[in-house]
Design an enzyme around this catalytic site. Structure first.
Site, mmCIF file in Angstrom:
data_model
loop_
_atom_site.group_PDB
_atom_site.id
_atom_site.type_symbol
_atom_site.label_atom_id
_atom_site.label_comp_id
_atom_site.label_asym_id
_atom_site.label_seq_id
_atom_site.Cartn_x
_atom_site.Cartn_y
_atom_site.Cartn_z
ATOM 1 N N HIS A 1 1.955 4.257 -3.089
ATOM 2 C CA HIS A 1 1.951 5.729 -3.012
ATOM 3 C C HIS A 1 3.228 6.310 -3.618
ATOM 4 O O HIS A 1 3.183 7.278 -4.380
ATOM 5 C CB HIS A 1 1.820 6.197 -1.563
ATOM 6 C CG HIS A 1 0.447 6.079 -1.009
ATOM 7 N ND1 HIS A 1 -0.643 6.730 -1.537
ATOM 8 C CD2 HIS A 1 -0.019 5.368 0.056
ATOM 9 C CE1 HIS A 1 -1.718 6.433 -0.831
ATOM 10 N NE2 HIS A 1 -1.368 5.603 0.140
ATOM 11 N N HIS B 1 0.834 -1.207 0.000
ATOM 12 C CA HIS B 1 0.000 0.000 0.000
ATOM 13 C C HIS B 1 0.870 1.259 0.000
ATOM 14 O O HIS B 1 0.664 2.167 -0.811
ATOM 15 C CB HIS B 1 -0.914 -0.021 1.235
ATOM 16 C CG HIS B 1 -1.744 1.203 1.409
ATOM 17 N ND1 HIS B 1 -3.108 1.187 1.269
ATOM 18 C CD2 HIS B 1 -1.422 2.483 1.727
ATOM 19 C CE1 HIS B 1 -3.582 2.411 1.481
ATOM 20 N NE2 HIS B 1 -2.571 3.217 1.765
ATOM 21 N N GLU B 2 1.854 1.289 0.894
ATOM 22 C CA GLU B 2 2.731 2.466 0.982
ATOM 23 C C GLU B 2 3.664 2.556 -0.223
ATOM 24 O O GLU B 2 3.934 3.647 -0.727
ATOM 25 C CB GLU B 2 3.505 2.465 2.294
ATOM 26 C CG GLU B 2 2.633 2.478 3.541
ATOM 27 C CD GLU B 2 1.579 3.577 3.572
ATOM 28 O OE1 GLU B 2 1.775 4.632 2.935
ATOM 29 O OE2 GLU B 2 0.541 3.380 4.230
#
Length: 170
Positions: free
Chosen positions: A82, A78-79
């Site tokens: 980004h 998820h990170e």
């Protein structure tokens, strides 16, 4: 507050997942994005944060220790997504269509915006306040602002000022 110690085997599992997903993204995007720095200093209820300019990921050590495999499977990609979105598309909405595409089409994972981990162990202390109609809980920051006379908070329902203490039903 003393920092949580992350066992080496868990740090290695996090790095392995990060490197696997980065390699997968680099192949699919035909790029050679570098490995981001990884730090275990995220605090509060956030599982992780991506720091775009410094190209780093900060992970919450408490939530990692409490939710090891799910954390590795979900939060690390998820990170990373980004960071990849920022490099690939520039400045866009944090969980917008580009991030969703990166998660689903490039990394092959469901695009979930928030984690579902229990947060009791990382939740901040709250202070009881009351109004004319109900009980409220103020964060440490808001409580301190009230104590210092910097802020006054009102109930959104009845409009009266919040006062320290437990609500008493009449």
């Amino acid at each position: 507050m003393k920092p949580e110690r992350i066992p080496i085997c868990l740090q290695q599992a996090v790095m392995l997942r990060l490197r696997e997903k980065l390699q997968q993204a680099n192949l699919r995007l035909e790029r050679n994005y570098p490995e981001p720095a990884l730090h275990y200093r995220q605090r509060g209820t956030a599982a992780g944060t991506a720091w775009l300019q410094s190209w780093e990921i900060r992970l919450n050590p408490v939530l990692l220790l409490e939710n090891q495999q799910a954390f590795i499977d979900e939060v690390v990609p998820h990170e990373l997504a980004h960071l990849l979105v920022w490099k690939h598309f520039g400045r866009v909405a944090p969980h917008g269509k580009e991030w969703k595409w990166m998660m689903e089409s490039v990394l092959g994972l469901p695009a979930r915006r928030t984690h579902q981990f229990a947060i009791a162990s990382v939740r901040s202390r709250t202070f009881p306040y009351r109004c004319g109609c109900q009980q409220h809980q103020l964060s440490v920051r808001r409580h301190n602002r009230v104590v210092r006379g910097e802020s006054e908070y009102r109930c959104l329902h009845c409009g009266t000022s919040l006062r320290p203490g437990e609500f008493q039903k009449s």
